[in-house]
Design a protein around this motif. Sequence first.
Motif, PDB file in Angstrom:
ATOM      1  N   GLU A 130       6.266  -7.955  -1.360  1.00 51.90           N
ATOM      2  CA  GLU A 130       6.389  -7.332  -0.038  1.00 51.90           C
ATOM      3  C   GLU A 130       6.253  -5.816  -0.130  1.00 51.90           C
ATOM      4  O   GLU A 130       5.632  -5.181   0.741  1.00 51.90           O
ATOM      5  N   ILE A 131       6.840  -5.212  -1.152  1.00 53.01           N
ATOM      6  CA  ILE A 131       6.703  -3.764  -1.361  1.00 53.01           C
ATOM      7  C   ILE A 131       5.237  -3.395  -1.566  1.00 53.01           C
ATOM      8  O   ILE A 131       4.736  -2.389  -1.028  1.00 53.01           O
ATOM      9  N   MET A 132       4.515  -4.232  -2.315  1.00 57.26           N
ATOM     10  CA  MET A 132       3.104  -3.950  -2.563  1.00 57.26           C
ATOM     11  C   MET A 132       2.285  -4.056  -1.277  1.00 57.26           C
ATOM     12  O   MET A 132       1.329  -3.309  -1.082  1.00 57.26           O
ATOM     13  N   ASN A 191       0.885   0.456  -4.458  1.00 63.19           N
ATOM     14  CA  ASN A 191       1.289   0.360  -5.861  1.00 63.19           C
ATOM     15  C   ASN A 191       2.728   0.833  -6.030  1.00 63.19           C
ATOM     16  O   ASN A 191       3.075   1.972  -5.674  1.00 63.19           O
ATOM     17  N   PRO A 192       3.632   0.001  -6.588  1.00 67.37           N
ATOM     18  CA  PRO A 192       5.030   0.423  -6.763  1.00 67.37           C
ATOM     19  C   PRO A 192       5.232   1.403  -7.906  1.00 67.37           C
ATOM     20  O   PRO A 192       6.372   1.783  -8.201  1.00 67.37           O
ATOM     21  N   THR A 193       4.149   1.825  -8.556  1.00 69.56           N
ATOM     22  CA  THR A 193       4.277   2.769  -9.662  1.00 69.56           C
ATOM     23  C   THR A 193       4.900   4.086  -9.210  1.00 69.56           C
ATOM     24  O   THR A 193       5.689   4.694  -9.939  1.00 69.56           O
ATOM     25  N   PHE A 194       4.565   4.518  -7.990  1.00 64.41           N
ATOM     26  CA  PHE A 194       5.065   5.804  -7.507  1.00 64.41           C
ATOM     27  C   PHE A 194       6.576   5.778  -7.241  1.00 64.41           C
ATOM     28  O   PHE A 194       7.177   6.827  -7.025  1.00 64.41           O
ATOM     29  N   PHE A 195       7.174   4.598  -7.234  1.00 66.21           N
ATOM     30  CA  PHE A 195       8.616   4.477  -7.015  1.00 66.21           C
ATOM     31  C   PHE A 195       9.370   4.177  -8.307  1.00 66.21           C
ATOM     32  O   PHE A 195      10.544   3.809  -8.269  1.00 66.21           O
ATOM     33  N   CYS A 196       8.688   4.305  -9.441  1.00 67.91           N
ATOM     34  CA  CYS A 196       9.298   3.956 -10.730  1.00 67.91           C
ATOM     35  C   CYS A 196      10.395   4.946 -11.098  1.00 67.91           C
ATOM     36  O   CYS A 196      10.345   6.130 -10.751  1.00 67.91           O
ATOM     37  N   GLN A 197      11.385   4.461 -11.834  1.00 71.41           N
ATOM     38  CA  GLN A 197      12.531   5.281 -12.237  1.00 71.41           C
ATOM     39  C   GLN A 197      12.390   5.847 -13.644  1.00 71.41           C
ATOM     40  O   GLN A 197      13.364   6.351 -14.203  1.00 71.41           O
ATOM     41  N   LEU A 250       1.026  -5.770 -12.211  1.00 72.49           N
ATOM     42  CA  LEU A 250       1.991  -4.941 -11.499  1.00 72.49           C
ATOM     43  C   LEU A 250       1.610  -3.468 -11.549  1.00 72.49           C
ATOM     44  O   LEU A 250       2.042  -2.683 -10.694  1.00 72.49           O
ATOM     45  N   ASN A 251       0.807  -3.053 -12.502  1.00 73.39           N
ATOM     46  CA  ASN A 251       0.440  -1.644 -12.663  1.00 73.39           C
ATOM     47  C   ASN A 251      -0.711  -1.213 -11.779  1.00 73.39           C
ATOM     48  O   ASN A 251      -0.955  -0.010 -11.619  1.00 73.39           O
ATOM     49  N   SER A 252      -1.457  -2.145 -11.245  1.00 83.31           N
ATOM     50  CA  SER A 252      -2.688  -1.808 -10.535  1.00 83.31           C
ATOM     51  C   SER A 252      -2.503  -1.996  -9.030  1.00 83.31           C
ATOM     52  O   SER A 252      -1.576  -2.655  -8.571  1.00 83.31           O
ATOM     53  N   THR A 253      -3.406  -1.383  -8.279  1.00 83.76           N
ATOM     54  CA  THR A 253      -3.414  -1.517  -6.828  1.00 83.76           C
ATOM     55  C   THR A 253      -4.210  -2.764  -6.451  1.00 83.76           C
ATOM     56  O   THR A 253      -5.395  -2.892  -6.794  1.00 83.76           O
ATOM     57  N   LEU A 254      -3.578  -3.705  -5.728  1.00 82.25           N
ATOM     58  CA  LEU A 254      -4.174  -4.992  -5.410  1.00 82.25           C
ATOM     59  C   LEU A 254      -4.475  -5.079  -3.920  1.00 82.25           C
ATOM     60  O   LEU A 254      -3.818  -4.441  -3.089  1.00 82.25           O
ATOM     61  N   SER A 255      -5.449  -5.892  -3.599  1.00 79.00           N
ATOM     62  CA  SER A 255      -5.760  -6.164  -2.201  1.00 79.00           C
ATOM     63  C   SER A 255      -4.786  -7.191  -1.639  1.00 79.00           C
ATOM     64  O   SER A 255      -3.940  -7.739  -2.366  1.00 79.00           O
ATOM     65  N   THR A 256      -4.898  -7.483  -0.356  1.00 84.82           N
ATOM     66  CA  THR A 256      -3.975  -8.422   0.274  1.00 84.82           C
ATOM     67  C   THR A 256      -4.094  -9.814  -0.330  1.00 84.82           C
ATOM     68  O   THR A 256      -3.087 -10.485  -0.600  1.00 84.82           O
ATOM     69  N   SER A 262       0.147   6.189 -13.572  1.00 89.32           N
ATOM     70  CA  SER A 262      -0.498   4.970 -13.091  1.00 89.32           C
ATOM     71  C   SER A 262       0.132   3.717 -13.674  1.00 89.32           C
ATOM     72  O   SER A 262      -0.275   2.615 -13.312  1.00 89.32           O
ATOM     73  N   ARG A 263       1.082   3.876 -14.562  1.00 88.90           N
ATOM     74  CA  ARG A 263       1.731   2.708 -15.142  1.00 88.90           C
ATOM     75  C   ARG A 263       3.125   2.579 -14.570  1.00 88.90           C
ATOM     76  O   ARG A 263       3.745   3.546 -14.145  1.00 88.90           O
ATOM     77  N   ALA A 264       3.645   1.375 -14.577  1.00 88.21           N
ATOM     78  CA  ALA A 264       4.944   1.122 -13.960  1.00 88.21           C
ATOM     79  C   ALA A 264       6.085   1.380 -14.908  1.00 88.21           C
ATOM     80  O   ALA A 264       7.212   1.576 -14.479  1.00 88.21           O
ATOM     81  N   PHE A 265       5.850   1.363 -16.174  1.00 92.42           N
ATOM     82  CA  PHE A 265       6.934   1.562 -17.139  1.00 92.42           C
ATOM     83  C   PHE A 265       6.332   2.038 -18.443  1.00 92.42           C
ATOM     84  O   PHE A 265       5.134   2.010 -18.622  1.00 92.42           O
TER      85      PHE A 265
END
Length: 754
Positions: free
Chosen positions: A670-672, A677-683, A625-631, A751-754
């Motif tokens: 779907e967000i990915m 990477n959903p890291t930029f949307f982390c709270q 979840l922390n990394s940028t993945l391809s399709t 770069s980390r999600a949490f």
Amino acid sequence: MDHILGSCLVLIIICTFFSCQVEAIPPVDPNFPHFVEIDVSDSFLFTIVKEIHAHFSADNLRTALRRILVRHNMSFENFNFDLSLTALESKLRRLWNSWTSKRSGAHQKNLTKKWAKSVYRLKVSHKTGTPTKRRLEEEVNKEKVKRRQLEKDFVKVNDRLAKCTEENCELERKVIRLSNPVKRKKGSRGRAKGKKDCSKSQKRRRKRQKIESVKETLKDLCGPGLKPCKFYFEDEDGETVTVTLDENGVFDEKELLKVTEDDLDHMIYIMDIHYITDSAYHEIAQRYSKLPRAHAVIRRRHELNETCETFDVGGDYEGVYRSLKSHLISNLSDPSKSHLIEDGKVKIKISGDGTRAGTKKHMINVSYTIIGESTCASERGNYLLAIVQCPETGESIQKALKNLIDEFNSLTSIEVNGKTIEVEKFLGGDLKFLNQVTGIGGFASIFSCLWCKCPKLDRSDVSKDWSMTDVNKGARTVEEITQCSQKAKSSKTRYNCNTPPIFSSIPVHRIIPDTLHLFLRIMDQLVYQLTYFLQTCDNIVRLTPNTNLQNCTNLMRFQTFVKDLGISDWKYEINDSKIQARSFTGPEHRRILANIDLDFLIPNHPKLAQIKSLWANFKVLVGQLNSTLSTVEIDNFQSSVKSWVDLYSRVYLAKDVTPYMHVFAYHVPEIMRMYGNPTFFCQQGLEKLNDLVTKWYFRSTNFGKASLQQIMFKQHRLRLLEEKCKRAPKWKVTCSICKKQDGHNKRTCPSRAF
């Protein structure tokens, strides 16, 4: 004859003896009698007889006599009851026999009326002794009171005497001074103060006077061929003051060294960072004269606060907010942030979360972040827009932030340095906040997912497809939520839509779930299932406050495991006949996930292999979840998450699949695919900001109506002064995740999600 004389002599002796005895008896004082006579009505005595149920024991009789004394406001300790109990017992028995002898109700009623008018006089002897003794004790007490009053008067007289003595000494000094013709001259002020007696302001005034006198002296020395350059002298604080003569005249070099604006900004930044009050800084500045004056620092702070324009929310709630458009324009005007604008667009995310200052003050913090900024996942990248004291409900949020919401919904583009920038808006937060602002009901409802219409019982069925963009796969839209909210509550097609979305300008597919809360809530479920099995193994049926938890060997094994990880303040406690413990934080959950030993904790579990697979696979999924993945990698990631959810529903129960697990399986992939990477949307940054707001409320405000505005001003000052005033680190820290040296570490890495 002798017999008669003898008889007369004996009679005289007897009479003399009795006369002496009569004279020896002290006279009876009417103010201090031997006995006290108390008049008591027979009806009250009969009431006492009924209360003691006609049991005339010694204790009951003493209780009855105590009630009689209390009724007449007499102290129970001052009387002797031994002589009165017999008479009282006889009277009470007579009353009871008279009552029992009357068989008919009419006779008893007449007897009650008779007793209401009749009075019995009870005699009670004093316990303190003879009347003379009691009279003497009373006189002694009066003398003690008089003595205390005399002592107080003596103290007053002594104080007045000391004051008169001091005034006399002052008058004597005045007479001596006036008798001297030299000291009688005009302008003489008598005895001058010493250096220790002068205040700081007096010392500075005397210093200026001396400097002026030195200037005049240097002017007189100026002549042809002779020009003094510098003059040094030492002030009362031991500091060297230099007076110099130049073309502009005589001046003090130290006075010309005025405090610059940078010096004031540094002082303000240090005071804000370390919570130094104005009064504390004033005392420090008085001691060290080289520091800027406190009034100059306060004036500069007011100037910085004026650059932050805030507005009152008004209405029934307390709070302040800032204009999103003006703050975004000023933020993007910085040339160092030009890279955030791509193809004439800028992405921003507005977030909100509830926090609590103390036990009664509930607040909601609203902030925005610029997607792509290096600090968007930290507190520095969350720009505070509003602080409101209100409950975390959709109705209260809409009322309190109406103006800010209207501005946000109408914002489509901005002008930055003469260029039109299109604004692409996102919404983030935990599921509780997102459900409130989108008008969706709580988690306990059937259709609790705000992205799709997946029922509660179908969360565990991973064979079905759900989407946040495809309407044919149950995706919601803003228009559909608005229409469904107007239907009756009993309608089956309402799909848990209670109110229209507050941020109506944001499509549902741009509402981003928070990966931090997703990780925390799923880990909470894994830990709960583990501890529930341990509690079942201990066969805990009923708990009391006296229950010894050390006998629960399985639970104590998990507590020991947690303490071995370095979480020393976590333990089980019994509260309301339940075993409870606080929730784990994010770093603690990561530590448990990395070091879990299920063979040690649940060696006899019938599904041990499957549970070990659950924990191991979840650890792998969180890493991806922390990394940028391809399709292709995202498709494999979604398949792995669905398999994990299916395994979880088979190990435990289908109803145990939570909304966060459903979001993890369907909507996070779907967000990915759409936004990377959903890291930029982390709270995580907003959660840290909540902690700072709570700390600032208790350490940097006056707890009044302006406290929320003071918090807003403080964050604004820190933003302005951070780059200029922050001290450079002594060494550069290399992040172990992204391998960069820009001031963050692995805990604050974006770069980390949490």
